[in-house]
Scaffold this motif. Structure first.
Motif, PDB file in Angstrom:
ATOM      1  N   LEU A 155     -16.178 -12.106   3.529  1.00 34.32           N
ATOM      2  CA  LEU A 155     -15.288 -10.925   3.981  1.00 34.32           C
ATOM      3  C   LEU A 155     -13.909 -11.193   3.618  1.00 34.32           C
ATOM      4  CD1 LEU A 155     -16.241  -8.560   7.000  1.00 34.32           C
ATOM      5  CD2 LEU A 155     -13.884  -8.380   5.490  1.00 34.32           C
ATOM      6  N   GLU A 156     -13.242 -10.644   2.598  1.00 34.20           N
ATOM      7  CA  GLU A 156     -11.883 -10.880   2.274  1.00 34.20           C
ATOM      8  C   GLU A 156     -11.100  -9.559   2.498  1.00 34.20           C
ATOM      9  OE1 GLU A 156      -8.881 -12.565  -1.506  1.00 34.20           O
ATOM     10  OE2 GLU A 156     -11.280 -12.979  -1.439  1.00 34.20           O
ATOM     11  N   LEU A 157     -10.087  -9.430   3.033  1.00 39.64           N
ATOM     12  CA  LEU A 157      -9.216  -8.323   3.146  1.00 39.64           C
ATOM     13  C   LEU A 157      -8.135  -8.243   2.331  1.00 39.64           C
ATOM     14  CD1 LEU A 157      -8.538  -5.324   4.538  1.00 39.64           C
ATOM     15  CD2 LEU A 157      -7.446  -6.720   6.352  1.00 39.64           C
ATOM     16  N   ARG A 158      -8.018  -7.573   1.261  1.00 42.35           N
ATOM     17  CA  ARG A 158      -6.911  -7.617   0.418  1.00 42.35           C
ATOM     18  C   ARG A 158      -5.933  -6.847   0.578  1.00 42.35           C
ATOM     19  NH1 ARG A 158      -8.662  -9.471  -5.193  1.00 42.35           N
ATOM     20  NH2 ARG A 158     -10.088 -11.077  -4.745  1.00 42.35           N
ATOM     21  N   ARG A 159      -6.158  -5.730   1.177  1.00 49.33           N
ATOM     22  CA  ARG A 159      -4.605  -4.891   1.427  1.00 49.33           C
ATOM     23  C   ARG A 159      -5.348  -3.731   2.244  1.00 49.33           C
ATOM     24  NH1 ARG A 159      -2.829  -0.180  -2.721  1.00 49.33           N
ATOM     25  NH2 ARG A 159      -1.108   0.631  -1.509  1.00 49.33           N
ATOM     26  N   ILE A 160      -4.533  -3.365   3.132  1.00 56.94           N
ATOM     27  CA  ILE A 160      -4.583  -1.930   3.842  1.00 56.94           C
ATOM     28  C   ILE A 160      -3.722  -0.816   3.233  1.00 56.94           C
ATOM     29  CG2 ILE A 160      -4.182  -0.941   6.131  1.00 56.94           C
ATOM     30  CD1 ILE A 160      -4.929  -3.524   7.445  1.00 56.94           C
ATOM     31  N   GLU A 161      -4.258   0.155   2.654  1.00 54.09           N
ATOM     32  CA  GLU A 161      -3.508   0.895   1.960  1.00 54.09           C
ATOM     33  C   GLU A 161      -3.056   2.217   2.876  1.00 54.09           C
ATOM     34  OE1 GLU A 161      -4.331   4.417  -1.409  1.00 54.09           O
ATOM     35  OE2 GLU A 161      -5.667   2.566  -1.496  1.00 54.09           O
ATOM     36  N   VAL A 182      -8.303   7.040  14.503  1.00 48.19           N
ATOM     37  CA  VAL A 182      -7.365   6.429  12.956  1.00 48.19           C
ATOM     38  C   VAL A 182      -7.986   6.229  12.172  1.00 48.19           C
ATOM     39  CG1 VAL A 182      -5.632   5.010  12.158  1.00 48.19           C
ATOM     40  CG2 VAL A 182      -5.431   5.403  14.710  1.00 48.19           C
ATOM     41  N   ARG A 183      -8.009   6.698  11.021  1.00 38.15           N
ATOM     42  CA  ARG A 183      -8.740   6.782   9.781  1.00 38.15           C
ATOM     43  C   ARG A 183      -7.821   5.304   8.857  1.00 38.15           C
ATOM     44  NH1 ARG A 183      -8.037  11.104   7.418  1.00 38.15           N
ATOM     45  NH2 ARG A 183     -10.020  12.069   7.772  1.00 38.15           N
ATOM     46  N   ILE A 184      -8.684   4.629   8.452  1.00 36.74           N
ATOM     47  CA  ILE A 184      -7.923   3.086   7.822  1.00 36.74           C
ATOM     48  C   ILE A 184      -8.616   3.007   6.480  1.00 36.74           C
ATOM     49  CG2 ILE A 184      -7.719   0.626   8.026  1.00 36.74           C
ATOM     50  CD1 ILE A 184      -8.180   1.109  11.125  1.00 36.74           C
ATOM     51  N   VAL A 185      -7.840   3.274   5.368  1.00 39.38           N
ATOM     52  CA  VAL A 185      -8.337   2.961   4.040  1.00 39.38           C
ATOM     53  C   VAL A 185      -7.819   1.573   3.560  1.00 39.38           C
ATOM     54  CG1 VAL A 185      -8.114   3.814   1.710  1.00 39.38           C
ATOM     55  CG2 VAL A 185      -7.935   5.362   3.583  1.00 39.38           C
ATOM     56  N   SER A 186      -8.611   0.716   3.187  1.00 37.94           N
ATOM     57  CA  SER A 186      -8.592  -0.649   2.687  1.00 37.94           C
ATOM     58  C   SER A 186      -9.191  -1.056   1.684  1.00 37.94           C
ATOM     59  CB  SER A 186      -8.851  -1.608   3.958  1.00 37.94           C
ATOM     60  OG  SER A 186     -10.333  -1.619   4.369  1.00 37.94           O
ATOM     61  N   TRP A 187      -8.881  -2.232   0.990  1.00 36.94           N
ATOM     62  CA  TRP A 187      -9.564  -2.753  -0.241  1.00 36.94           C
ATOM     63  C   TRP A 187     -10.049  -3.891   0.612  1.00 36.94           C
ATOM     64  CZ3 TRP A 187     -10.126  -0.095  -4.722  1.00 36.94           C
ATOM     65  CH2 TRP A 187      -9.602   0.908  -4.653  1.00 36.94           C
ATOM     66  N   GLN A 188     -11.352  -4.263   0.181  1.00 30.98           N
ATOM     67  CA  GLN A 188     -11.999  -5.463   0.471  1.00 30.98           C
ATOM     68  C   GLN A 188     -12.910  -6.048  -0.454  1.00 30.98           C
ATOM     69  OE1 GLN A 188     -13.663  -5.348   4.563  1.00 30.98           O
ATOM     70  NE2 GLN A 188     -12.423  -3.645   5.085  1.00 30.98           N
ATOM     71  N   VAL A 189     -12.999  -7.256  -0.379  1.00 33.04           N
ATOM     72  CA  VAL A 189     -14.263  -8.146  -1.076  1.00 33.04           C
ATOM     73  C   VAL A 189     -15.241  -8.312  -0.091  1.00 33.04           C
ATOM     74  CG1 VAL A 189     -14.964  -9.919  -2.768  1.00 33.04           C
ATOM     75  CG2 VAL A 189     -12.601  -8.772  -3.094  1.00 33.04           C
TER      76      VAL A 189
END
Length: 231
Positions: A155-161, A182-189
């Motif tokens: 689980l790799e969190l690349r970015r919280i958009e 809160v709504r959280i949009v993120s980019w993960q592997v």
């Protein structure tokens, strides 16, 4: 009368004939080589020419899987003050001394990042600091089940958009404490493999995640996650 030197004439003619033949054959071969050399670029001329006549080295194509979302600052969505949600945040600010709507989103971002990384590493001590008891129990159960199945989690969190408020409830409005969603949009592997190394969940590709996390402030003023759900 002196005899005519036929032997000299013979050798002269023979030399001319042999020379013509050699020139004809070798000349054609050298010409073909010259054509091939003109068609094939040399190592010094493969790159683009820069100013000053120095050739720039050719750049390799991008590696597969490296292209993705560009890194940039996280966006914080704040509602207008005259909206219902904006007014709810104003009431939260009345109940909590020093409350800032934007600062809380930054705090929520930090809690989210810490939780994701702690879950990936099975760091229960960190999870205890940011999760309410019910949510912590659910996270513990998930970690224990994966350990029983001997699954390996990546689980790799690349970015919280981006983070946006979904709802806000001040203390006394149906609850003893303030509650913010809160709504959280993120980019993960994010993926999981079984003990044989087979992919059983998720994907190795960079993926967008949309989650709703709810936070409540305890008696000591510390915010903790009380609910999580995926959109």
């Amino acid at each position: 009368m002196t005899a005519f030197p036929w032997d000299i004439v013979f050798w002269a003619l023979l030399a001319v004939a042999v020379g013509s033949t050699v020139f004809f054959v070798l000349g054609r071969r050298m010409g073909a080589q010259a054509i091939r050399q003109e068609q094939m670029p040399t190592a010094q001329t493969v790159g683009r020419k820069q100013e000053g006549g120095v050739a720039e080295a050719p750049k390799p194509p991008p590696l597969p899987g490296r292209s993705g979302v560009e890194q940039k600052a996280t966006e914080y969505g704040l509602p207008q003050a005259d909206t219902q949600l904006g007014q709810a945040l104003v009431r939260v600010g009345t109940d909590i001394n020093g409350f800032s709507a934007e600062y809380f989103l930054k705090k929520a971002e930090d809690i989210f990042a810490r939780t994701v990384k702690a879950f990936a590493c099975a760091d229960v001590a960190t999870l205890e600091k940011v999760l309410a008891p019910d949510v912590l129990a659910a996270f513990r159960h998930a970690l224990e089940e994966r350990q029983k199945r001997q699954e390996q989690v990546h689980l790799e969190l690349r970015r919280i958009e981006r983070l946006d408020y979904v709802s806000a409830v001040a203390a006394g409005e149906g609850s003893d404490v303030c509650r913010l969603c809160v709504r959280i949009v993120s980019w993960q592997v994010s993926y999981c493999r079984d003990e044989q190394g087979t992919l059983v969940e998720g994907t190795e590709a960079l993926t967008e995640f949309r989650d709703r996390w709810s936070f409540e402030q305890g008696v000591n003023g510390q915010w903790k996650v009380v609910a999580t759900e995926a959109e």
